[in-house]
Motif scaffolding. Structure first.
Motif, short mmCIF file in Angstrom:
data_model
loop_
_atom_site.label_atom_id
_atom_site.label_comp_id
_atom_site.label_asym_id
_atom_site.label_seq_id
_atom_site.Cartn_x
_atom_site.Cartn_y
_atom_site.Cartn_z
N PRO A 32 27.92 58.81 73.17
CA PRO A 32 26.81 58.59 74.09
C PRO A 32 26.92 57.18 74.67
CG PRO A 32 26.07 58.32 71.85
CD PRO A 32 27.56 58.48 71.80
N VAL A 35 29.17 54.35 72.76
CA VAL A 35 29.09 53.94 71.35
C VAL A 35 28.66 55.14 70.51
CG1 VAL A 35 28.17 52.27 69.69
CG2 VAL A 35 28.39 51.62 72.09
N SER A 36 29.59 55.65 69.72
CA SER A 36 29.37 56.88 68.98
C SER A 36 28.34 56.77 67.87
CB SER A 36 30.71 57.32 68.37
OG SER A 36 30.50 58.36 67.46
N CYS A 37 27.42 57.74 67.80
CA CYS A 37 26.46 57.80 66.70
C CYS A 37 27.23 57.99 65.38
CB CYS A 37 25.51 59.00 66.84
SG CYS A 37 24.80 59.25 68.47
N CYS A 40 28.24 55.15 62.87
CA CYS A 40 27.27 54.59 61.92
C CYS A 40 26.53 55.66 61.11
CB CYS A 40 26.24 53.73 62.66
SG CYS A 40 26.97 52.35 63.55
N HIS A 41 26.43 56.85 61.64
CA HIS A 41 25.66 57.88 60.93
C HIS A 41 26.53 58.98 60.34
CE1 HIS A 41 21.73 56.26 61.99
NE2 HIS A 41 22.19 56.05 63.20
N LYS A 63 24.40 50.40 55.93
CA LYS A 63 24.65 51.82 56.23
C LYS A 63 23.84 52.29 57.41
CE LYS A 63 25.01 53.53 51.50
NZ LYS A 63 24.26 54.39 50.58
N SER A 65 21.53 55.29 58.54
CA SER A 65 20.76 56.23 57.72
C SER A 65 21.19 57.68 57.89
CB SER A 65 19.27 56.09 58.06
OG SER A 65 19.10 55.62 59.36
N ILE A 67 20.42 60.99 59.14
CA ILE A 67 19.48 61.40 60.20
C ILE A 67 19.42 62.92 60.37
CG2 ILE A 67 19.55 59.24 61.50
CD1 ILE A 67 21.60 60.58 63.39
N ASN A 70 15.77 64.12 60.50
CA ASN A 70 14.83 63.47 61.42
C ASN A 70 14.33 64.45 62.47
OD1 ASN A 70 16.14 60.96 60.21
ND2 ASN A 70 14.65 60.09 61.62
N SER A 78 14.04 56.54 68.32
CA SER A 78 15.07 55.63 67.82
C SER A 78 16.11 55.24 68.86
CB SER A 78 15.81 56.25 66.63
OG SER A 78 15.02 56.18 65.50
N VAL A 79 16.59 56.22 69.61
CA VAL A 79 17.66 55.90 70.57
C VAL A 79 17.14 55.09 71.75
CG1 VAL A 79 19.11 57.88 69.93
CG2 VAL A 79 17.53 58.09 71.86
N HIS A 83 16.78 47.86 67.91
CA HIS A 83 16.89 47.72 66.45
C HIS A 83 17.77 46.51 66.14
CE1 HIS A 83 15.69 52.01 66.05
NE2 HIS A 83 16.39 52.14 67.15
N MET A 86 21.41 49.08 65.30
CA MET A 86 21.63 50.19 66.21
C MET A 86 21.36 49.80 67.67
SD MET A 86 19.91 53.90 65.95
CE MET A 86 19.56 54.83 67.43
N TYR A 89 19.93 53.04 73.65
CA TYR A 89 20.81 53.88 74.46
C TYR A 89 20.31 54.30 75.84
CZ TYR A 89 24.17 54.73 70.71
OH TYR A 89 25.15 54.59 69.76
C1 HEC Z 1 26.03 50.41 65.30
C2 HEC Z 1 25.55 51.42 64.37
C3 HEC Z 1 24.67 52.55 64.87
C4 HEC Z 1 24.89 53.39 65.94
C5 HEC Z 1 26.07 53.39 66.90
C6 HEC Z 1 23.79 54.32 65.95
N1 HEC Z 1 22.91 54.04 64.95
FE1 HEC Z 1 21.19 55.01 64.53
N2 HEC Z 1 20.75 53.64 63.10
C7 HEC Z 1 21.61 52.65 62.64
C8 HEC Z 1 20.97 51.93 61.55
C9 HEC Z 1 21.58 50.77 60.76
C10 HEC Z 1 19.69 52.52 61.37
C11 HEC Z 1 18.60 52.16 60.37
C12 HEC Z 1 17.99 50.83 60.58
C13 HEC Z 1 17.63 50.52 62.02
O1 HEC Z 1 16.71 51.13 62.55
O2 HEC Z 1 18.32 49.65 62.59
C14 HEC Z 1 19.60 53.59 62.37
C15 HEC Z 1 18.50 54.41 62.52
C16 HEC Z 1 18.49 55.59 63.24
C17 HEC Z 1 17.44 56.58 63.22
C18 HEC Z 1 16.14 56.47 62.41
C19 HEC Z 1 16.43 56.92 61.02
C20 HEC Z 1 15.24 56.82 60.10
O3 HEC Z 1 15.34 56.09 59.14
O4 HEC Z 1 14.24 57.50 60.36
C21 HEC Z 1 17.82 57.60 64.03
C22 HEC Z 1 17.06 58.89 64.30
C23 HEC Z 1 19.12 57.24 64.58
N3 HEC Z 1 19.49 56.02 64.09
C24 HEC Z 1 19.84 58.03 65.46
C25 HEC Z 1 20.99 57.61 66.12
C26 HEC Z 1 21.65 58.36 67.17
C27 HEC Z 1 21.23 59.74 67.65
C28 HEC Z 1 22.69 57.59 67.59
C29 HEC Z 1 23.62 57.86 68.76
C30 HEC Z 1 22.99 58.15 70.05
C31 HEC Z 1 22.71 56.38 66.77
N4 HEC Z 1 21.66 56.42 65.90
C32 HEC Z 1 23.65 55.36 66.86
C33 HEC Z 1 22.85 52.37 63.13
C34 HEC Z 1 23.42 52.96 64.25
#
Ligand code: HEC
Length: 109
Positions: A32, A35-37, A40-41, A63, A65, A67, A70, A78-79, A83, A86, A89
């Motif tokens: 997306p 930067v790929s979800c 990290c997930h 780490k 989380s 997801i 969710n 979140s997106v 953060h 993260m 997007y």
């Molecule tokens: C660079 C790393 C990174 C990327 C890339 C990333 N995430 Fe995350 N994400 C995190 C981290 C670390 C957390 C938990 C802490 C925070 O909110 O920063 C998180 C939290 C979340 C949460 C909330 C989880 C909860 O605890 O309820 C969701 C939903 C989520 N991400 C979805 C996505 C999706 C969908 C994508 C791609 C579109 C994405 N993330 C891309 C690192 C990432």
């Protein structure tokens, strides 16, 4: 031949549905806005260690989380918010729905 030309616009329109909703979701989850979800997930949203390091306070593990459970609303929120780690997007509701459905479909894999 004339008939074929008349049908041509229909073929162009059909291209929009060339990939399925599932494929669209998988594609978006993996890339997306570049930067790929999954980075990290994890492949199916199961969580993944982003980095681990040691300092004078000991070992630290960062780490993404898990997801897989969710809700759609929490993924949407979140997106599209800022953060610490993260990225934000700016995904549309349609894109988030495709990602959410991808996670739902693959969460027991
Ligand atoms: C660079 C790393 C990174 C990327 C890339 C990333 N995430 Fe995350 N994400 C995190 C981290 C670390 C957390 C938990 C802490 C925070 O909110 O920063 C998180 C939290 C979340 C949460 C909330 C989880 C909860 O605890 O309820 C969701 C939903 C989520 N991400 C979805 C996505 C999706 C969908 C994508 C791609 C579109 C994405 N993330 C891309 C690192 C990432």
């Amino acid at each position: 031949m004339k008939r074929l030309l008349l049908l041509f616009p229909l073929f162009l329109g059909a291209n929009e549905d060339f990939i399925s909703h599932d494929e669209y979701g998988e594609m978006l989850y993996n890339n997306p806005r570049g930067v790929s979800c999954a980075e990290c997930h994890g492949k199916n949203g199961e969580s993944k260690v982003i980095v681990s390091f040691k300092d004078d306070k000991g070992m630290h593990v960062i780490k993404g989380s898990d997801i897989r459970n969710n809700s759609y609303d929490s993924v949407l929120a979140s997106v599209n918010t800022y953060h610490a780690i993260m990225p934000r997007y700016y995904l549309t509701k349609k894109e988030v729905k495709a990602i959410y459905d991808y996670l739902q479909k693959n969460r027991y894999k």
